[in-house]
Design an enzyme around this catalytic site. Structure first.
Site, mmCIF file in Angstrom:
data_model
loop_
_atom_site.group_PDB
_atom_site.id
_atom_site.type_symbol
_atom_site.label_atom_id
_atom_site.label_comp_id
_atom_site.label_asym_id
_atom_site.label_seq_id
_atom_site.Cartn_x
_atom_site.Cartn_y
_atom_site.Cartn_z
ATOM 1 N N HIS A 17 121.678 1.843 24.572
ATOM 2 C CA HIS A 17 120.770 1.644 24.991
ATOM 3 C C HIS A 17 120.645 0.364 26.203
ATOM 4 C CE1 HIS A 17 119.194 5.728 22.707
ATOM 5 N NE2 HIS A 17 119.328 5.572 24.162
ATOM 6 N N LYS A 41 112.008 16.965 22.440
ATOM 7 C CA LYS A 41 113.083 17.620 20.891
ATOM 8 C C LYS A 41 112.333 16.459 20.256
ATOM 9 C CE LYS A 41 116.120 13.198 22.159
ATOM 10 N NZ LYS A 41 117.567 13.422 22.762
ATOM 11 N N ARG A 92 126.920 8.281 30.687
ATOM 12 C CA ARG A 92 127.633 7.636 29.844
ATOM 13 C C ARG A 92 129.123 7.929 29.714
ATOM 14 N NH1 ARG A 92 124.425 9.740 24.685
ATOM 15 N NH2 ARG A 92 123.975 11.086 26.547
ATOM 16 N N SER A 130 122.147 8.968 19.609
ATOM 17 C CA SER A 130 121.062 8.589 18.932
ATOM 18 C C SER A 130 121.099 9.132 17.899
ATOM 19 C CB SER A 130 119.468 8.348 18.906
ATOM 20 O OG SER A 130 119.328 7.546 20.724
HETATM 21 N N1 COA Z 1 123.805 4.970 25.263
HETATM 22 C C1 COA Z 1 123.954 5.272 24.327
HETATM 23 N N2 COA Z 1 122.934 6.541 24.520
HETATM 24 C C2 COA Z 1 122.472 7.311 25.515
HETATM 25 C C3 COA Z 1 122.432 6.496 26.396
HETATM 26 C C4 COA Z 1 122.907 4.877 26.281
HETATM 27 N N3 COA Z 1 123.251 3.993 27.413
HETATM 28 N N4 COA Z 1 122.092 6.679 27.353
HETATM 29 C C5 COA Z 1 121.247 8.393 26.662
HETATM 30 N N5 COA Z 1 121.630 7.867 25.723
HETATM 31 C C6 COA Z 1 121.534 9.264 24.864
HETATM 32 C C7 COA Z 1 119.851 9.125 23.862
HETATM 33 O O1 COA Z 1 121.079 8.378 22.431
HETATM 34 C C8 COA Z 1 120.602 10.640 23.078
HETATM 35 O O2 COA Z 1 120.686 10.950 22.199
HETATM 36 P P1 COA Z 1 120.307 11.855 21.555
HETATM 37 O O3 COA Z 1 120.073 13.385 22.471
HETATM 38 O O4 COA Z 1 121.527 12.138 20.602
HETATM 39 O O5 COA Z 1 118.260 11.850 21.235
HETATM 40 C C9 COA Z 1 120.690 11.133 24.648
HETATM 41 O O6 COA Z 1 121.817 10.843 25.461
HETATM 42 C C10 COA Z 1 119.419 11.626 25.807
HETATM 43 O O7 COA Z 1 118.279 10.571 25.652
HETATM 44 P P2 COA Z 1 117.861 9.857 27.040
HETATM 45 O O8 COA Z 1 118.130 9.347 27.524
HETATM 46 O O9 COA Z 1 116.474 9.436 25.320
HETATM 47 O O10 COA Z 1 117.271 11.246 27.147
HETATM 48 P P3 COA Z 1 116.005 12.677 27.061
HETATM 49 O O11 COA Z 1 116.522 13.694 27.031
HETATM 50 O O12 COA Z 1 115.881 12.268 25.302
HETATM 51 O O13 COA Z 1 114.165 11.976 27.329
HETATM 52 C C11 COA Z 1 112.734 11.832 29.376
HETATM 53 C C12 COA Z 1 114.660 11.576 28.777
HETATM 54 C C13 COA Z 1 112.884 10.888 28.263
HETATM 55 C C14 COA Z 1 113.078 10.184 29.892
HETATM 56 C C15 COA Z 1 112.972 12.715 30.098
HETATM 57 O O14 COA Z 1 112.275 14.281 28.707
HETATM 58 C C16 COA Z 1 111.366 12.615 29.923
HETATM 59 O O15 COA Z 1 111.103 12.297 31.626
HETATM 60 N N6 COA Z 1 110.219 13.081 30.003
HETATM 61 C C17 COA Z 1 108.926 12.800 30.392
HETATM 62 C C18 COA Z 1 108.013 14.237 30.642
HETATM 63 C C19 COA Z 1 108.539 14.473 32.168
HETATM 64 O O16 COA Z 1 108.482 13.739 33.145
HETATM 65 N N7 COA Z 1 109.684 15.454 32.440
HETATM 66 C C20 COA Z 1 110.249 16.216 33.426
HETATM 67 C C21 COA Z 1 111.274 15.151 34.367
HETATM 68 S S1 COA Z 1 112.486 15.607 35.618
#
Ligand code: COA
Length: 163
Positions: A17, A41, A92, A130
């Site tokens: 990140h 989640k 990624r 994560s």
């Molecule tokens: N390096 C390392 N890990 C990474 C990464 C990077 N550059 N980019 C993503 N990841 C990992 C994260 O650690 C996470 O791992 P995990 O699943 O083991 O926890 C995974 O990839 C995805 O995580 P993240 O990028 O945080 O996305 P998310 O799916 O958890 O959350 C939001 C995405 C919060 C942006 C999305 O759910 C959201 O917008 N929520 C708000 C509600 C909304 O508007 N919904 C409609 C959206 S269409």
């Protein structure tokens, strides 16, 4: 220069990140990190804990962002509230594409003036998540090359491990 938000669950923040934050800062001169309170989640850390850990990790790595915030509800509403024209997401591997594509098109439909911008994560972090970091730490492995010291410390406390 357009302003951007880098949203995610950050449970916890990793070097992957932070790599995206550094890349985004070369493009945007005003970046906020947005921690989703309800990322769809179950999380290990509360939103407040994730925010504090992210702030400490950024400080440890000497990376400055405008602000770290938590948000609930729709990401596009948060982007609007903070006057963000762009949403930054890290890619990624191929496997991220489908999910990101779906999210970007939904967000575009909800807020046509908000653009999603995708940045490639450094190759060395392309396998990182994560969940992997939490699992390795919980099983006693070394996560020093995946997260800053403060994150490792907070995970050790959470899992009640001796450092
Ligand atoms: N390096 C390392 N890990 C990474 C990464 C990077 N550059 N980019 C993503 N990841 C990992 C994260 O650690 C996470 O791992 P995990 O699943 O083991 O926890 C995974 O990839 C995805 O995580 P993240 O990028 O945080 O996305 P998310 O799916 O958890 O959350 C939001 C995405 C919060 C942006 C999305 O759910 C959201 O917008 N929520 C708000 C509600 C909304 O508007 N919904 C409609 C959206 S269409």
């Amino acid at each position: 220069m357009p302003k951007a938000i880098y949203p995610g669950s950050f449970d916890p923040i990793t070097y992957g990140h932070l790599d995206i934050v550094e890349r985004a800062e070369k493009i945007f001169d005003d970046l906020i990190v947005g921690i989703a309170e309800n990322p769809g989640k179950e999380t290990l850390f509360s939103p407040e804990e994730r925010k504090e850990i992210a702030e400490l990790a950024l400080e440890e790595e000497s990376i400055e962002v405008s602000e770290v915030i938590t948000f609930s509800g729709l990401l596009v509403d948060c982007a609007k509230k903070y006057n963000r024209e762009s949403i930054v997401r890290g890619l990624r591997a191929n496997s991220d594409f489908e999910y990101e594509f779906q999210m970007a098109l939904t967000n575009r439909d909800l807020a046509p003036n908000t653009e999603s911008v995708f940045l490639m994560t450094a190759g060395e972090y392309s396998f990182l998540s994560s969940s992997i970091v939490k699992e390795v730490k919980n099983l006693g492995g070394d996560i020093g090359s995946f997260v800053p010291n403060v994150v490792e410390k907070r995970l050790a406390e959470k899992f009640d491990l001796q450092e």
